[in-house]
Write an enzyme that holds these catalytic residues in place. Structure first.
Site: not given
Length: 459
Positions: A86, A164, A188
């Site tokens: 990420k 996210s 997330s």
């Protein structure tokens, strides 16, 4: 290109365990695997999944892995396994943009984040950086700057990936990589895992080193992998703690005590989600699991606390970004992220301290209520909704974001660990996640039980 079996490569759709077996026995070469993964990513039509490919680094790491494996010097079961990161984790030599264009010109990271380095030491191959909600501040996964990865499970209309950790979840669900790393401040990891029909493990906050990870709210931020199986998550967890061999025991499925909250988590839930969840509960009961349903006072108190003082995450996010919001960078940010972050300015120091005090009390009370039992409820009360209506209207977006974050947010506030496991489908045939949680620092027991129960939960 074809693989060693003469078939088109689909290595990204395999589990870590499957790939490890091929690599360790010499049936698959790490360079061949990495080249195949990079080519599949390049061919994939959704260009919003990755923000950066690390092709040169990946192939260098793969060549080193292949040499070790040929010479009988394997670093362990993860040697040669590709992983995507990420865009919150520092990667040496490139800026960490956190899904935002305002950081695109930031200084390149001087070194890898601590967790990136640990997994490199375990032999894993960093293939790229994945897209995300800007500054990790949304459970929806929409990013107007770098694009929004589309949920690969949708067959009717483009649907949200969840956030996210949107790109990380989609990269795994689309069969591009066997594992991708996420962060979880309000859900997330578990939200996109639930929406995309994969496994997502959020560890207890503080279980891993956080050096070199761009924060959102430090008192809530946690890490964990998105992958195909709980066993894969166990292997990654060990490496993230610097443990050479996983020590989480695989044990026979045993009668477990599972608590299901009767308040909060089912409010406004889609019938398809309830049906899939309850079917999994019925399967667990048939294996001897003892199910107790009771009200969690903390689940009623948390919304009252937020109404009185504002969300903890918003207060900490504003403190982190206040100078950025007051300067020219704000014009380059997602207006919805700006609006939500600015709400944190309303939380005074006295309010913030009151939130922390209430959090300690609520956590202790909930731990006394639950003990060493597991807690179960749907990861999200609805399946992944279509993207278009959320792009079109701010009110619709914020309402969906709040509902999407609600169930998982309880666990962040109360410092739980949790694993989202696919348990069936709901509306439009979209995946439903079964969230199995435990109190803080009960990760080993949670992972062991989740491994034992995974097949039952999946049905």
């Amino acid at each position: 290109m074809t693989n060693s079996f003469g078939a088109p490569p689909s290595f990204g759709a395999m589990s870590i365990a499957e790939l490890s077996g091929l690599l360790q026995t010499g049936k698959l070469d790490a360079v061949e695997l990495t080249q195949s993964i990079l080519e599949e990513i390049g061919r994939h039509p959704d260009k919003a999944i990755f923000t950066t490919l690390l092709s040169e680094r990946a192939l260098e790491e793969a060549a080193a892995s292949a040499k070790r494996l040929r010479e009988g010097r394997s670093l362990g079961i993860l040697d040669g396994i590709p992983i995507a990161w990420k865009d919150l984790f520092d990667i040496e030599g490139i800026p960490t943009t956190a899904g935002s264009s305002v950081l695109a010109k930031a200084a390149p990271a001087a070194k890898d984040a601590a967790i990136v380095d640990l997994l490199k030491q375990a032999g894993m191959i960093a293939v790229g950086r994945t897209n995300m909600s800007e500054f990790a501040f949304s459970g929806i996964g929409i990013n107007p700057i770098y694009g929004t990865p589309k949920n690969p499970c949708s067959t009717d209309t483009p649907r949200i990936p969840g956030g996210s950790s949107s790109g990380s979840a989609v990269a795994v669900a689309a069969g591009l990589v066997p594992v991708a790393m996420g962060t979880d401040t309000g859900g997330s990891i578990r939200i996109p895992a639930g929406f995309n029909g994969i496994v997502g493990y959020k560890a207890t906050r503080g279980r891993y080193l956080m050096d070199g990870v761009f924060p959102l709210a430090k008192s809530l931020d946690a890490l964990g992998p998105l992958c195909r199986t709980v066993q894969d998550a166990v292997w990654i967890d060990a490496a993230m703690r610097g443990v050479g061999t996983p020590i989480t025991p695989r044990k026979p499925a045993r009668p477990l005590e599972i608590v299901i909250p009767t308040n909060g988590v089912f409010d406004g839930a889609e019938q398809g989600v309830i049906d899939a969840f309850e079917a999994a509960v019925e399967r667990l009961e048939k294996t001897g699991a003892r199910i107790t349903r009771l009200a969690f006072p903390s689940f009623d108190r948390l919304p009252q606390l937020v109404a009185a003082y504002g969300p903890l995450v918003t207060a900490e996010a504003f403190a982190l970004h206040r100078e950025r919001l007051a300067g020219p960078d704000a014009a380059g940010m997602d207006p919805r992220v700006v609006a939500r972050t600015k709400l944190g300015e309303r939380t005074t120091t006295a309010d913030y301290l009151a939130i922390l005090d209430a959090r300690r009390q609520m956590t202790a009370e909930t731990e006394a209520l639950v003990g060493d039992r597991l807690v179960a409820f749907p990861s999200v009360a609805h399946v992944a909704p279509p993207i278009a209506p959320l792009l079109a209207d701010d009110e619709t977006f914020f309402a969906a974001n709040g509902k999407t974050l609600r169930n998982t947010g309880f666990g962040n506030f109360l410092d739980w660990c949790g694993v989202s496991i696919p348990c069936g489908t709901g509306d439009a045939g979209m995946p439903v996640g079964f969230l199995l949680s435990a109190m803080a620092n009960q990760d080993e027991a949670l992972l062991a039980d989740a491994m034992a129960l995974e097949d039952v939960i999946r049905g």
